[in-house]
Design a protein around this motif. Structure first.
Motif, mmCIF file in Angstrom:
data_model
loop_
_atom_site.group_PDB
_atom_site.id
_atom_site.type_symbol
_atom_site.label_atom_id
_atom_site.label_comp_id
_atom_site.label_asym_id
_atom_site.label_seq_id
_atom_site.Cartn_x
_atom_site.Cartn_y
_atom_site.Cartn_z
ATOM 1 N N PHE A 114 0.834 -1.204 0.000
ATOM 2 C CA PHE A 114 0.000 0.000 0.000
ATOM 3 C C PHE A 114 0.868 1.254 0.000
ATOM 4 C CE2 PHE A 114 -1.829 3.382 2.674
ATOM 5 C CZ PHE A 114 -2.923 3.732 1.896
ATOM 6 N N LEU A 115 1.870 1.304 0.887
ATOM 7 C CA LEU A 115 2.730 2.485 0.975
ATOM 8 C C LEU A 115 3.593 2.642 -0.276
ATOM 9 C CD1 LEU A 115 3.848 2.399 4.709
ATOM 10 C CD2 LEU A 115 2.028 3.751 3.649
ATOM 11 N N SER A 116 3.996 1.525 -0.868
ATOM 12 C CA SER A 116 4.762 1.578 -2.110
ATOM 13 C C SER A 116 3.955 2.272 -3.202
ATOM 14 C CB SER A 116 5.131 0.159 -2.543
ATOM 15 O OG SER A 116 5.623 0.141 -3.870
ATOM 16 N N GLU A 117 2.704 1.855 -3.369
ATOM 17 C CA GLU A 117 1.848 2.480 -4.383
ATOM 18 C C GLU A 117 1.550 3.928 -4.024
ATOM 19 O OE1 GLU A 117 -2.410 1.695 -6.689
ATOM 20 O OE2 GLU A 117 -1.823 0.401 -5.013
ATOM 21 N N PHE A 118 1.329 4.181 -2.741
ATOM 22 C CA PHE A 118 1.040 5.538 -2.276
ATOM 23 C C PHE A 118 2.217 6.470 -2.574
ATOM 24 C CE2 PHE A 118 0.836 8.955 0.771
ATOM 25 C CZ PHE A 118 -0.509 9.267 0.822
ATOM 26 N N LEU A 119 3.418 6.048 -2.207
ATOM 27 C CA LEU A 119 4.600 6.885 -2.415
ATOM 28 C C LEU A 119 4.898 7.083 -3.893
ATOM 29 C CD1 LEU A 119 6.882 5.464 0.415
ATOM 30 C CD2 LEU A 119 5.850 7.738 0.342
ATOM 31 N N SER A 120 4.607 6.080 -4.720
ATOM 32 C CA SER A 120 4.795 6.219 -6.164
ATOM 33 C C SER A 120 3.944 7.355 -6.714
ATOM 34 C CB SER A 120 4.438 4.920 -6.887
ATOM 35 O OG SER A 120 5.367 3.906 -6.591
ATOM 36 N N SER A 121 2.791 7.560 -6.083
ATOM 37 C CA SER A 121 1.879 8.602 -6.540
ATOM 38 C C SER A 121 2.295 9.990 -6.072
ATOM 39 C CB SER A 121 0.459 8.296 -6.046
ATOM 40 O OG SER A 121 -0.453 9.298 -6.406
ATOM 41 N N VAL A 122 2.850 10.094 -4.859
ATOM 42 C CA VAL A 122 3.107 11.426 -4.288
ATOM 43 C C VAL A 122 4.543 11.919 -4.459
ATOM 44 C CG1 VAL A 122 1.264 11.118 -2.591
ATOM 45 C CG2 VAL A 122 3.614 10.591 -1.943
ATOM 46 N N LYS A 164 -8.544 11.785 1.239
ATOM 47 C CA LYS A 164 -9.192 12.995 0.714
ATOM 48 C C LYS A 164 -8.297 14.214 0.929
ATOM 49 C CE LYS A 164 -14.002 11.514 1.283
ATOM 50 N NZ LYS A 164 -15.270 11.701 2.047
ATOM 51 N N TYR A 165 -7.651 14.250 2.089
ATOM 52 C CA TYR A 165 -6.745 15.365 2.395
ATOM 53 C C TYR A 165 -5.615 15.430 1.373
ATOM 54 C CZ TYR A 165 -4.088 18.551 5.425
ATOM 55 O OH TYR A 165 -3.417 19.639 5.935
ATOM 56 N N TYR A 166 -5.041 14.279 1.050
ATOM 57 C CA TYR A 166 -3.990 14.241 0.032
ATOM 58 C C TYR A 166 -4.527 14.635 -1.339
ATOM 59 C CZ TYR A 166 -0.117 12.294 2.748
ATOM 60 O OH TYR A 166 0.921 12.128 3.637
ATOM 61 N N GLN A 167 -5.708 14.175 -1.678
ATOM 62 C CA GLN A 167 -6.289 14.509 -2.979
ATOM 63 C C GLN A 167 -6.463 16.014 -3.150
ATOM 64 O OE1 GLN A 167 -9.791 11.933 -2.716
ATOM 65 N NE2 GLN A 167 -9.048 10.749 -4.469
ATOM 66 N N LEU A 168 -6.812 16.687 -2.063
ATOM 67 C CA LEU A 168 -7.020 18.131 -2.117
ATOM 68 C C LEU A 168 -5.716 18.916 -2.159
ATOM 69 C CD1 LEU A 168 -9.980 18.435 0.413
ATOM 70 C CD2 LEU A 168 -10.079 18.931 -2.046
ATOM 71 N N HIS A 169 -4.620 18.304 -1.724
ATOM 72 C CA HIS A 169 -3.354 19.036 -1.625
ATOM 73 C C HIS A 169 -2.313 18.610 -2.660
ATOM 74 C CE1 HIS A 169 -4.033 21.349 2.128
ATOM 75 N NE2 HIS A 169 -4.945 20.411 2.323
ATOM 76 N N MET A 170 -2.567 17.515 -3.367
ATOM 77 C CA MET A 170 -1.614 17.045 -4.371
ATOM 78 C C MET A 170 -2.377 16.691 -5.649
ATOM 79 S SD MET A 170 1.215 14.851 -2.258
ATOM 80 C CE MET A 170 2.496 15.423 -3.390
ATOM 81 N N VAL A 171 -2.155 17.474 -6.688
ATOM 82 C CA VAL A 171 -2.896 17.312 -7.949
ATOM 83 C C VAL A 171 -2.689 15.928 -8.544
ATOM 84 C CG1 VAL A 171 -3.144 18.174 -10.296
ATOM 85 C CG2 VAL A 171 -2.773 19.789 -8.414
ATOM 86 N N SER A 172 -1.489 15.393 -8.412
ATOM 87 C CA SER A 172 -1.149 14.128 -9.061
ATOM 88 C C SER A 172 -1.584 12.895 -8.271
ATOM 89 C CB SER A 172 0.368 14.049 -9.289
ATOM 90 O OG SER A 172 1.057 14.060 -8.044
ATOM 91 N N PHE A 173 -2.159 13.088 -7.081
ATOM 92 C CA PHE A 173 -2.432 11.954 -6.204
ATOM 93 C C PHE A 173 -3.525 11.054 -6.752
ATOM 94 C CE2 PHE A 173 -4.765 10.014 -2.644
ATOM 95 C CZ PHE A 173 -3.741 9.220 -2.144
ATOM 96 N N ARG A 174 -3.301 9.727 -6.651
ATOM 97 C CA ARG A 174 -4.283 8.719 -7.024
ATOM 98 C C ARG A 174 -4.524 7.788 -5.839
ATOM 99 N NH1 ARG A 174 -0.229 8.127 -10.532
ATOM 100 N NH2 ARG A 174 0.144 6.008 -9.761
#
Length: 240
Positions: A97-105, A217-227
């Protein structure tokens, strides 16, 4: 340019039949992408596919090109041999999960960030050494916002009846993108989590899911590229 640096493996994707494209966060230059040609066929040598498990902490010698092009790793050694991350199902689910998360941010153009590298390294080692880790990913996502520059402003926490996810602060009036009531209570609990007392923070599976959804949701609002990570479903099932 030849570089000797510590590197944390963010992801490894198969390229062709025998190669990998590996994304790492390095202590010297931030995010770098590497092409490891033929590594899936190699049984011996300075590089081994087992070294590039997600979130592995390595010491590498590499050839770095200009940004936007793939780089080369000439030698890699494990800096922290994992004790449990390869064998514990819950920890494996958190790692993916964190691997995919970090790849996005984490993006290559952001460059070096010593505070971020130290946080990632220390958090991964903590996860490897501890047993009670059901809330680890929540604490990780919260602490990561400090490194990325949008940690919640807690100035008016005691006075705020709402938390504005877009503005990242506590407010007294209703508005868009705000949380309140039980959601706000759980969010406040999550902000108060400390690594050394993670096992003392009692979230049931539904509460944990609510907090995680708020953080995403917080990340989605603060990082345009977040998935939103696709591996979220797997992690949720393992945590049930």
């Amino acid at each position: 340019m030849q570089v000797a640096t510590k590197a944390i493996v963010i992801s490894a994707v198969k390229y062709g039949d025998t190669s990998l494209i590996v994304k790492c966060y390095t202590s010297e230059e931030g995010v770098k992408n590497y092409l490891l040609q033929g590594i899936l066929n190699k049984k011996k040598g300075k590089l081994n596919k087992s070294q590039f498990f997600p979130l592995s902490i390595l010491q590498i010698n590499a050839s770095h090109n200009n940004k936007g092009s793939l780089n080369r790793i000439t030698e890699a050694k494990i800096s922290h041999p994992f004790q449990t991350l390869h064998v514990d199902m819950l920890k494996q689910s958190i790692v993916f999960f964190l691997s995919e998360f970090l790849s996005s941010v984490l993006k290559e153009e952001e460059g070096e960030n010593d505070v971020l590298f130290d946080f990632l390294e220390n958090a991964i080692v903590w996860l490897d050494y501890h047993d009670q880790v059901a809330n680890f990913h929540l604490k990780f996502l919260i602490e990561l916002t400090k490194c990325l520059g949008f940690y919640p402003d807690e100035t008016n926490k005691e006075k705020g009846y709402f938390f504005d996810l877009l503005e990242g602060k506590y407010i007294t009036n209703q508005g868009m993108n705000v949380i309140q009531g039980e959601q706000l209570h759980l969010f406040n609990m999550a902000l108060g989590i400390k690594f050394d007392v993670l096992d003392k923070t009692l979230f049931n599976k539904n509460q944990r899911a609510i907090v995680l959804d708020l953080l995403l949701k917080y990340y989605q609002l603060h990082m345009v590229s977040f998935r939103r990570p696709k591996s979220l479903d797997i992690l949720s099932k393992v945590l049930e």
